[in-house]
Scaffold this motif. Sequence first.
Motif, PDB file in Angstrom:
ATOM      1  N   ARG A  24      16.029  -9.797 -13.045  1.00  0.00           N
ATOM      2  CA  ARG A  24      15.728  -8.364 -13.030  1.00  0.00           C
ATOM      3  C   ARG A  24      16.230  -7.754 -11.723  1.00  0.00           C
ATOM      4  N   ALA A  25      16.944  -6.635 -11.846  1.00  0.00           N
ATOM      5  CA  ALA A  25      17.331  -5.821 -10.695  1.00  0.00           C
ATOM      6  C   ALA A  25      16.330  -4.673 -10.610  1.00  0.00           C
ATOM      7  N   ILE A  26      15.757  -4.477  -9.447  1.00  0.00           N
ATOM      8  CA  ILE A  26      14.603  -3.582  -9.319  1.00  0.00           C
ATOM      9  C   ILE A  26      15.030  -2.123  -9.123  1.00  0.00           C
ATOM     10  N   SER A  27      14.530  -1.280 -10.030  1.00  0.00           N
ATOM     11  CA  SER A  27      14.863   0.150  -9.996  1.00  0.00           C
ATOM     12  C   SER A  27      13.714   1.012  -9.494  1.00  0.00           C
ATOM     13  N   ASN A  28      12.497   0.480  -9.517  1.00  0.00           N
ATOM     14  CA  ASN A  28      11.325   1.294  -9.172  1.00  0.00           C
ATOM     15  C   ASN A  28      10.151   0.392  -8.828  1.00  0.00           C
ATOM     16  N   ARG A  60       3.484   6.386 -12.135  1.00  0.00           N
ATOM     17  CA  ARG A  60       4.823   6.778 -12.574  1.00  0.00           C
ATOM     18  C   ARG A  60       5.351   7.948 -11.751  1.00  0.00           C
ATOM     19  N   ASP A  61       6.492   7.725 -11.122  1.00  0.00           N
ATOM     20  CA  ASP A  61       7.165   8.760 -10.329  1.00  0.00           C
ATOM     21  C   ASP A  61       8.651   8.659 -10.645  1.00  0.00           C
ATOM     22  N   ARG A  62       9.050   9.318 -11.705  1.00  0.00           N
ATOM     23  CA  ARG A  62      10.425   9.192 -12.199  1.00  0.00           C
ATOM     24  C   ARG A  62      11.437   9.609 -11.145  1.00  0.00           C
ATOM     25  N   GLY A  91      14.333  -3.365 -13.879  1.00  0.00           N
ATOM     26  CA  GLY A  91      12.890  -3.396 -14.107  1.00  0.00           C
ATOM     27  C   GLY A  91      12.127  -2.927 -12.893  1.00  0.00           C
ATOM     28  N   GLY A  92      10.825  -2.953 -13.011  1.00  0.00           N
ATOM     29  CA  GLY A  92       9.962  -2.553 -11.909  1.00  0.00           C
ATOM     30  C   GLY A  92       9.605  -3.733 -11.024  1.00  0.00           C
ATOM     31  N   GLY A  93       9.447  -3.466  -9.744  1.00  0.00           N
ATOM     32  CA  GLY A  93       9.065  -4.511  -8.794  1.00  0.00           C
ATOM     33  C   GLY A  93       7.666  -4.262  -8.260  1.00  0.00           C
ATOM     34  N   PHE A  94       6.874  -5.305  -8.159  1.00  0.00           N
ATOM     35  CA  PHE A  94       5.531  -5.167  -7.590  1.00  0.00           C
ATOM     36  C   PHE A  94       5.642  -4.994  -6.073  1.00  0.00           C
ATOM     37  N   VAL A  95       4.903  -4.031  -5.561  1.00  0.00           N
ATOM     38  CA  VAL A  95       4.951  -3.705  -4.133  1.00  0.00           C
ATOM     39  C   VAL A  95       4.582  -4.931  -3.313  1.00  0.00           C
ATOM     40  N   GLY A  96       5.374  -5.194  -2.292  1.00  0.00           N
ATOM     41  CA  GLY A  96       5.143  -6.358  -1.444  1.00  0.00           C
ATOM     42  C   GLY A  96       5.804  -7.612  -1.952  1.00  0.00           C
ATOM     43  N   VAL A  99       6.128  -6.403 -20.777  1.00  0.00           N
ATOM     44  CA  VAL A  99       5.089  -5.483 -21.236  1.00  0.00           C
ATOM     45  C   VAL A  99       5.648  -4.614 -22.358  1.00  0.00           C
ATOM     46  N   SER A 100       4.764  -4.129 -23.206  1.00  0.00           N
ATOM     47  CA  SER A 100       5.170  -3.231 -24.281  1.00  0.00           C
ATOM     48  C   SER A 100       5.198  -1.783 -23.824  1.00  0.00           C
ATOM     49  N   THR A 101       4.410  -1.483 -22.793  1.00  0.00           N
ATOM     50  CA  THR A 101       4.364  -0.146 -22.214  1.00  0.00           C
ATOM     51  C   THR A 101       4.607  -0.270 -20.723  1.00  0.00           C
ATOM     52  N   ALA A 102       5.636   0.381 -20.221  1.00  0.00           N
ATOM     53  CA  ALA A 102       5.926   0.315 -18.787  1.00  0.00           C
ATOM     54  C   ALA A 102       4.726   0.829 -17.997  1.00  0.00           C
ATOM     55  N   THR A 103       4.364   0.102 -16.974  1.00  0.00           N
ATOM     56  CA  THR A 103       3.179   0.434 -16.179  1.00  0.00           C
ATOM     57  C   THR A 103       3.358   1.768 -15.463  1.00  0.00           C
TER      58      THR A 103
END
Length: 225
Positions: free
Chosen positions: A190-194, A199-201, A72-77, A145-149
Amino acid sequence: MNDRASELHSSGQRVLIVTAVPAERDAVMRGLQGADYVDVIAAGVGSAAAAAGTATALAGGDYRLVISAGIGGGFVGKAAIGSLVVADVMVAADLGAETQEGFLSLNELGFGSARIAASPDWSSRLLDALHSSGLPVMNGPVLTVSTATGTAETTAALAARVPGAAAEGMEGHGVAVAAQGRGIPIAEIRAISNEVGPRDRAAWRIGEALAALEAASQALREVLK
């Protein structure tokens, strides 16, 4: 294995780990190294598929714990790429209504709660095991979330809506709804991938996150007995 864990294991009660896609499922299974007291499924992407898949699995087995696991995504900080987050609460962060004054959550609408607390006991055990293995891990809210941020504006809105938000995924709350309905403790990893944000794939590190998920599963192998 302590006496209580031995009792649970011998009684046939198992652990169910729910992922979204086969790559996550396979990473978890590699880490568990054939642990025969854990079932791992890939239920599909999104809260609805996760809830349906979890409910179906729970109807066919005897489980003492359900874990929603994936990348999943991780919040900065809060949570860096390659690190792990163990949820203290799973929040359906975009479940509610838009108004001219802003977003209203399910709670504010009076239609129930968009929050399901993770089992404090199991979350503590998982955190301790991951810390003991030297893996980078933190505890905090994980948003479903239903839509990835994908924008700074949505990131800021979610962070304001759920103070302390650590990570986002698309399945945790759905898994939790199914487990809660049967009175079974729930946890989420959750293991953080981004980074959560624009969005920066090209910046995503899916392989690194899957490796972290595998390492976490290996570290949790004994505590799940």
